[in-house]
Design a protein around this motif. Structure first.
Motif, PDB file in Angstrom:
ATOM      1  N   HIS A 175       0.836  -1.202   0.000  1.00  0.00           N
ATOM      2  CA  HIS A 175       0.000   0.000   0.000  1.00  0.00           C
ATOM      3  C   HIS A 175       0.873   1.256   0.000  1.00  0.00           C
ATOM      4  O   HIS A 175       0.999   1.944   1.003  1.00  0.00           O
ATOM      5  N   SER A 176       1.485   1.496  -1.150  1.00  0.00           N
ATOM      6  CA  SER A 176       2.272   2.722  -1.311  1.00  0.00           C
ATOM      7  C   SER A 176       2.143   3.231  -2.745  1.00  0.00           C
ATOM      8  O   SER A 176       3.083   3.747  -3.321  1.00  0.00           O
ATOM      9  N   GLY A 177       0.973   3.026  -3.305  1.00  0.00           N
ATOM     10  CA  GLY A 177       0.692   3.544  -4.636  1.00  0.00           C
ATOM     11  C   GLY A 177       0.640   2.507  -5.733  1.00  0.00           C
ATOM     12  O   GLY A 177       0.178   2.799  -6.828  1.00  0.00           O
ATOM     13  N   GLN A 178       1.111   1.285  -5.465  1.00  0.00           N
ATOM     14  CA  GLN A 178       1.091   0.245  -6.490  1.00  0.00           C
ATOM     15  C   GLN A 178      -0.247  -0.484  -6.496  1.00  0.00           C
ATOM     16  O   GLN A 178      -0.938  -0.541  -5.502  1.00  0.00           O
ATOM     17  N   GLU A 179      -0.538  -1.080  -7.636  1.00  0.00           N
ATOM     18  CA  GLU A 179      -1.689  -1.973  -7.736  1.00  0.00           C
ATOM     19  C   GLU A 179      -1.319  -3.290  -7.046  1.00  0.00           C
ATOM     20  O   GLU A 179      -0.150  -3.670  -7.005  1.00  0.00           O
ATOM     21  N   TYR A 220       1.930  -2.158   4.697  1.00  0.00           N
ATOM     22  CA  TYR A 220       1.799  -0.711   4.833  1.00  0.00           C
ATOM     23  C   TYR A 220       3.158  -0.164   5.240  1.00  0.00           C
ATOM     24  O   TYR A 220       3.666  -0.478   6.307  1.00  0.00           O
ATOM     25  N   GLY A 225       5.563   5.614   3.557  1.00  0.00           N
ATOM     26  CA  GLY A 225       5.862   6.037   2.192  1.00  0.00           C
ATOM     27  C   GLY A 225       6.756   7.258   2.101  1.00  0.00           C
ATOM     28  O   GLY A 225       7.614   7.341   1.219  1.00  0.00           O
ATOM     29  N   GLN A 258      10.257   6.994   0.151  1.00  0.00           N
ATOM     30  CA  GLN A 258      10.587   7.844  -0.994  1.00  0.00           C
ATOM     31  C   GLN A 258      11.846   8.660  -0.735  1.00  0.00           C
ATOM     32  O   GLN A 258      12.687   8.818  -1.624  1.00  0.00           O
TER      33      GLN A 258
END
Length: 125
Positions: free
Chosen positions: A37-41, A114, A117, A121
């Motif tokens: 859960h950090s922007g990816q599908e 989770y 993020g 980054q």
């Protein structure tokens, strides 16, 4: 918590520590989901989950995990880790990670990870 859940967690975690995508997917159901859960599908199915694991190990070749806490029940576990690796500049990086895993018939049905993020980054940036 059941003994079976804890044993599955230990086997599964060992696969990640050993960076072994083939053993990881063997412990997933055929229709399993892995969602970082950090922007990816979400990765759906063993082949996609294997690809996601390979990508993680390529990006973070010295990835290690420090376990903070673990809770489990008959059909789930939740665990808090610090992910630790060496950045491209040679600095040690620690990023918080929480996993929530659902179990079906003795295998991982869903793995939701989770990650912090912002810290991730910054470390990869």
């Amino acid at each position: 918590m059941t003994t079976e859940t804890r044993e599955l967690f230990e086997r599964y975690h060992a696969c990640w520590v050993d960076r072994d995508p083939d053993r990881i997917v063997e412990l997933h159901t055929a229709d399993s989901i892995f969602h970082l859960h950090s922007g990816q599908e979400p990765a759906r199915g063993r082949a996609a989950i294997r690809e996601a694991a390979v990508g993680t190990f390529a990006l973070l070749p010295d990835l290690a995990f420090h376990q903070i806490s673990w809770r489990g029940g008959e059909d789930f576990w939740a665990v808090q880790f610090q992910m630790i690796w060496t950045s491209a500049t040679g600095n040690r990086v620690c990023v918080d990670l929480a996993d929530y895993v659902l179990i079906e018939n003795g295998a991982v049905k869903e793995k939701h990870s989770y990650v912090d993020g912002v810290a991730m980054q910054a470390a990869l940036g």
